[in-house]
Scaffold this motif. Structure first.
Motif, short mmCIF file in Angstrom:
data_model
loop_
_atom_site.label_atom_id
_atom_site.label_comp_id
_atom_site.label_asym_id
_atom_site.label_seq_id
_atom_site.Cartn_x
_atom_site.Cartn_y
_atom_site.Cartn_z
N ARG A 246 0.82 -1.22 0.00
CA ARG A 246 0.00 0.00 0.00
C ARG A 246 0.85 1.27 0.00
NH1 ARG A 246 -1.97 -2.01 5.42
NH2 ARG A 246 -0.68 -1.03 7.04
N HIS A 247 2.15 1.13 0.32
CA HIS A 247 3.05 2.28 0.29
C HIS A 247 4.09 2.16 -0.83
CE1 HIS A 247 1.29 3.41 4.07
NE2 HIS A 247 1.79 2.37 4.71
N GLU A 248 3.84 1.25 -1.79
CA GLU A 248 4.83 0.95 -2.81
C GLU A 248 5.25 2.19 -3.59
OE1 GLU A 248 4.82 -2.96 -5.13
OE2 GLU A 248 4.02 -1.53 -6.58
N ALA A 250 5.86 5.06 -2.62
CA ALA A 250 6.79 5.94 -1.92
C ALA A 250 8.20 5.37 -1.85
CB ALA A 250 6.28 6.22 -0.50
N GLY A 351 -0.08 11.06 1.89
CA GLY A 351 1.06 10.16 1.80
C GLY A 351 1.36 9.48 3.12
N PRO A 352 2.28 8.51 3.10
CA PRO A 352 2.64 7.77 4.31
C PRO A 352 3.27 8.69 5.35
CG PRO A 352 3.53 6.70 2.33
CD PRO A 352 3.03 8.03 1.92
N ARG A 375 -1.37 4.30 7.66
CA ARG A 375 -0.54 5.33 7.04
C ARG A 375 0.91 5.30 7.52
NH1 ARG A 375 -2.93 11.26 6.67
NH2 ARG A 375 -1.19 11.28 5.17
N ILE A 377 4.75 4.06 8.55
CA ILE A 377 5.91 3.21 8.28
C ILE A 377 6.93 3.47 9.38
CG2 ILE A 377 7.80 2.68 6.68
CD1 ILE A 377 6.08 3.90 4.44
N PHE A 408 13.00 6.55 0.24
CA PHE A 408 11.73 7.07 -0.25
C PHE A 408 12.01 8.11 -1.34
CE2 PHE A 408 11.22 6.01 4.26
CZ PHE A 408 10.29 5.00 4.15
N THR A 412 7.30 12.33 -1.19
CA THR A 412 6.38 11.18 -1.11
C THR A 412 5.77 10.99 0.27
OG1 THR A 412 8.27 9.73 -0.66
CG2 THR A 412 7.53 9.88 -2.95
N LEU A 413 6.35 11.58 1.30
CA LEU A 413 5.88 11.36 2.66
C LEU A 413 4.99 12.50 3.13
CD1 LEU A 413 9.18 10.11 4.37
CD2 LEU A 413 7.34 8.73 3.36
#
Length: 513
Positions: A246-248, A250, A351-352, A375, A377, A408, A412-413
């Motif tokens: 699901r965070h691919e 980033a 984003g994550p 959300r 990581i 990352f 992206t975050l």
């Protein structure tokens, strides 16, 4: 009374300590120390002042003695070595009087703590000191620090590496004892001596910092508050399906910055083809980064990799580290206050949300509650910490990676939390902040807790006596302007700041483009 100027002669110093009105002594004490001591070295006034003080027929009264005890302890450690030896010799002749005052002092109050610190410098009187200690309700940690400071090195059976926050904090099982024997046996005699001396400095530094704070504040330190603690032996849970996928979007390859694709057991770069192991929800991105090669030669880093470190960190190391580095002996910053700050200030963009240097997951759980676990990581370089985190938070993906090159993509975050961590990689702190700025989306926040060097040179000295793997030459913290400069260079604007004691707690925002 406030002294108009620092004493210029030994008799003036003695009079300031033993005769000046008490109401001014606590305020003036740091300036009196400066007359005889500077950055670990004695001044020309030190030796004659100690001689006069020890020639006094009686020790100062109970209200003045804490100041003398801290001063003598500092000078017992001072350079040149001849000065320290003379101080120990002169003060050692009065050990019986110090022990009697110690018996009578209220335990945990400034006088008791100051005398505990001073008495830790007399290994020749070890049996006498510990006989009195055994009749006092001393704090368990202080009792073990005192015991360790009074020990002499036995080269045939050295016990090293487990000094912070106190020897009593380490509850070893058979496997850990065997672990210690293996690494210690591989050290040269010179390395053993160096580690022994570092441990001695660490326990004395802790006793000194605690006593000095208590004397200046005329207060007993608040009890240690640990907060939530993970299991002693973690059991990482199997990963939930899709927690990385699901965070691919980033993730990037730490080698070439290419996109990573995920399967149940690995991540693979679509550009360079590098593959990275994924097991029990932990993605290992350290291969080829150089961290392993640099770290495996230091047994203290290996010590940090034992399976129980997640428990030890949360139960013992972290709460004592906050007291020491944040000057938090009064307990102003509690785990609940930290929780509240994180929940109230992490404001992610899309984003994550990354928990950078997440440790055993105590604050990852707060972050997950604040923004949603789906959300979050978690990233850390210590596998046992991530194992503890995975046991607590099976829904959160964990990444083993360095902070100096985040895996990352640009922007992206949505947010980054770096809580009680920046000081753990001081050489890479500026690079880590730059990476945070690179990876944050516009409007995303960076929330962090770290520490600044104390403006008080005596307290700064005590902190600097602590030795950790990342601070082998003694713990050094940051100047506030350093942290502000790194944030500004990374394009981050501070929007909230809370700095009790020597904490640096703030939230910065990536400027919208």
């Amino acid at each position: 009374m406030v002294l108009s100027e620092s004493p210029g002669t030994a008799p003036e110093l003695v009079e300031a300590l033993t005769g000046a009105p008490l109401e001014g002594l606590r305020v003036e004490f740091p300036r009196l120390i400066a007359a005889v001591w500077s950055d670990g070295a004695g001044t020309d006034l030190a030796a004659p002042a100690v001689r006069l003080l020890m020639e006094e027929p009686d020790l100062p009264g109970m209200e003045r003695l804490p100041y003398l005890a801290v001063l003598l302890g500092l000078l017992a450690e001072a350079q040149p070595p001849e000065l320290g030896a003379e101080v120990i010799s002169l003060a050692g002749r009065r050990v019986g009087s110090f022990l009697q005052r110690w018996r009578d002092a209220p335990t945990g109050r400034p006088l008791s703590l100051a005398l505990t610190y001073l008495l830790a410098h007399f290994p020749d009187a070890r049996d006498r000191v510990l006989a009195v200690a055994d009749g006092l309700p001393l704090d368990t940690g202080d009792r073990s620090r005192l015991d360790r400071a009074l020990q002499r090195l036995d080269p045939a059976a050295p016990r090293i590496g487990r000094a912070f926050p106190s020897p009593a904090a380490w509850e070893l099982d058979d496997a850990e004892r065997e672990f210690d024997r293996g690494w210690i046996d591989a050290l040269s005699p010179e390395e053993v001596r160096r580690h022994w001396d570092d441990d001695t400095e660490t326990v004395l530094g802790h006793l000194g910092a605690k006593a000095y704070w208590a004397v200046l504040n005329d207060a007993a330190p608040a009890p240690v508050v640990a907060g939530a603690v993970p299991a002693r032996t973690p059991s990482p849970r199997p990963a939930e399906a899709g927690i990385f996928a699901r965070h691919e979007h980033a993730f990037r390859c730490p080698g070439c910055r290419g996109p990573l694709g995920f399967t149940d057991r690995a991540a693979r770069c679509s550009i360079c083809g590098a593959a990275y192991l994924l097991d029990h929800g932990v993605l290992d991105l350290t291969a080829g980064e150089g961290d392993g090669a640099e770290r495996h030669g230091d047994w203290l880093f290996k010590l940090a990799e034992i399976p129980t470190m997640g428990f030890f960190y949360e139960a013992h190391a972290r709460p004592n580290f906050l007291r020491l580095c944040g000057s938090n002996w009064g307990g102003e910053v509690t785990p609940a206050a930290e929780d509240e700050y994180i929940a109230g200030h992490v404001r992610p963009a899309a984003g994550p949300v990354l928990d950078l240097a997440a440790g055993a997951g105590r604050w990852t759980s707060v972050l997950a509650d604040a923004v949603g676990a789906d959300r979050v990581i978690a990233l850390d370089l210590a596998l046992p910490m991530l194992a503890a985190l995975r046991g607590r938070l099976p829904e959160v993906p964990a990444v083993m990676s360095s902070a100096r090159r985040l895996p990352f993509g640009d922007a992206t975050l949505g947010a980054v939390l770096c809580w009680n961590a920046l000081q753990a990689f001081p050489a890479d702190a500026a690079a880590a902040i730059a990476e945070v700025g690179r990876c944050l989306r516009p409007g995303g926040t960076c929330t962090l807790l770290t520490y600044s060097d104390s403006p008080d040179p005596v307290y700064r000295y005590f902190v600097g006596r602590h030795h950790f793997p990342q601070h082998a030459d003694g713990l050094r913290l940051f100047r506030p302007e350093e942290v502000d400069g790194w944030l500004a260079d990374a394009g981050l604007r501070v929007r909230d700041r809370w700095e009790p004691g020597t904490f640096v707690i703030l939230t910065a925002e990536r400027a919208p483009r």
